[in-house]
Enzyme design. Sequence first.
Site, PDB file in Angstrom:
ATOM      1  N   SER A  72      85.036  13.906  65.011  1.00  0.00           N
ATOM      2  CA  SER A  72      85.927  13.436  63.944  1.00  0.00           C
ATOM      3  C   SER A  72      85.980  14.340  62.725  1.00  0.00           C
ATOM      4  O   SER A  72      86.761  14.073  61.801  1.00  0.00           O
ATOM      5  CB  SER A  72      85.529  12.024  63.503  1.00  0.00           C
ATOM      6  OG  SER A  72      85.959  11.073  64.447  1.00  0.00           O
ATOM      7  N   LYS A  75      89.351  15.356  61.550  1.00  0.00           N
ATOM      8  CA  LYS A  75      90.192  14.630  60.600  1.00  0.00           C
ATOM      9  C   LYS A  75      90.289  15.318  59.247  1.00  0.00           C
ATOM     10  O   LYS A  75      91.146  14.961  58.426  1.00  0.00           O
ATOM     11  CB  LYS A  75      89.688  13.194  60.444  1.00  0.00           C
ATOM     12  CG  LYS A  75      89.782  12.363  61.727  1.00  0.00           C
ATOM     13  CD  LYS A  75      89.353  10.919  61.489  1.00  0.00           C
ATOM     14  CE  LYS A  75      89.496  10.075  62.739  1.00  0.00           C
ATOM     15  NZ  LYS A  75      88.386  10.237  63.688  1.00  0.00           N
ATOM     16  N   SER A 132      86.610   6.733  59.124  1.00  0.00           N
ATOM     17  CA  SER A 132      86.892   7.626  60.259  1.00  0.00           C
ATOM     18  C   SER A 132      87.704   6.916  61.339  1.00  0.00           C
ATOM     19  O   SER A 132      87.503   7.123  62.541  1.00  0.00           O
ATOM     20  CB  SER A 132      85.591   8.170  60.866  1.00  0.00           C
ATOM     21  OG  SER A 132      85.861   9.251  61.727  1.00  0.00           O
TER      22      SER A 132
END
Length: 395
Positions: A72, A75, A132
């Site tokens: 993640s 992101k 997240s």
Amino acid sequence: MIRKLTALAVSLALLCSSALPVFADGLPEEVDETVAADISAGIPAKSYILMEASTGKVLSESNADEQMAPASITKIMVMLLLMERIDAGTVTLDDMVTTSEHANSMGGTQIWLEVGEQMSVNDLLKATAVNSANDAAVALAEYMAGSEEAFAELMNQRAKELGMVNTTFKNATGLDADGHLSTARDIALMTQELLKHPKITEYTSIYMDSLRDGTTGLVNTNKMVRFYEGCNGMKTGTTDDAGSCLSCTATRDGMTLISVSMGSTTSKERFQSARTLLDHGFASYSLYTPELDPSLIPPIKVNGGQQGSVGVKIDSASSNIVIPKGGESQVQQEISLAEELDAPVEPDQVVGKVTYTLNGETIAELSIKAEQGVAPLDFKFAFLLLLRGFLGISQ
């Protein structure tokens, strides 16, 4: 029911968090000073890098160009592309985004967006930065590019522009996918660029918050924002392929550091890696801003120009220098400057440099540039000068 349970969990966390020891939240207690002194020890990660944000100076690294699944941390690029569009005015925080079936279908961490549900860019950004949330990230990606696939192309294009030569994005979430790879160095570059949009830290530094009028609780996956002094972001990442990863930023005494660690076995280990790297950086380095006496760089004579001299300036865009802590008094400077120039002189033309050294090692070179252009002397200008002199008219 899911939303209510989530909010209840956050409420319980808020009530209990003050009584919990730091390690209960997955973040190790203070790193032993002997460990911090040896940067090669105490970093349980397959690759890492420590960078100073304003200069891009790398302070420590290991396997920083090894391609790995970034999870993640991906992101960060979603947030970067969004902030660039917000700053450009093509997207606003108040824009409403409608959830697609594709965004709704995301697994992993999410805020349980329902098909057709509308949520503001502000709240989706908060869910992405703090929680997240995969569904929120994809909803933002689709809003910016029409589809997640098209957005991945934008991500790769921006990565190329930033010099992220070992990165390929396949999606907006960081969920494991064949060929979805990055490196610690590339992630540091991406994080450095995101920090150029200061508003993002208003989101990434949140520890606890909520959405949907308090019915959906958010708890930051990056525990460093609560337990590490000066921490203001950025992003965690965890998948089977990636292990536990973290890009973490912190600011102390005017210096911002970026630590990136990849491939830790546990969440606690990624926080230990970040703390050790950041502790080392803040204990060992500081920012030094040279103060050069203007009298040391006088105007330069210009031959054959419409002005007889040109003023100079130091290229201040790169004036910060990272030096070992306590070394300010030992920094030496040497000025190299052209004695004279021939017209034409272009604006910002490099006419010299200042070299800074510490213990005999060059630590920075700053360009000295012409303050303005000087056009060459031509017949018309020379005639006007003679006429003014004849008539007694001063310039």
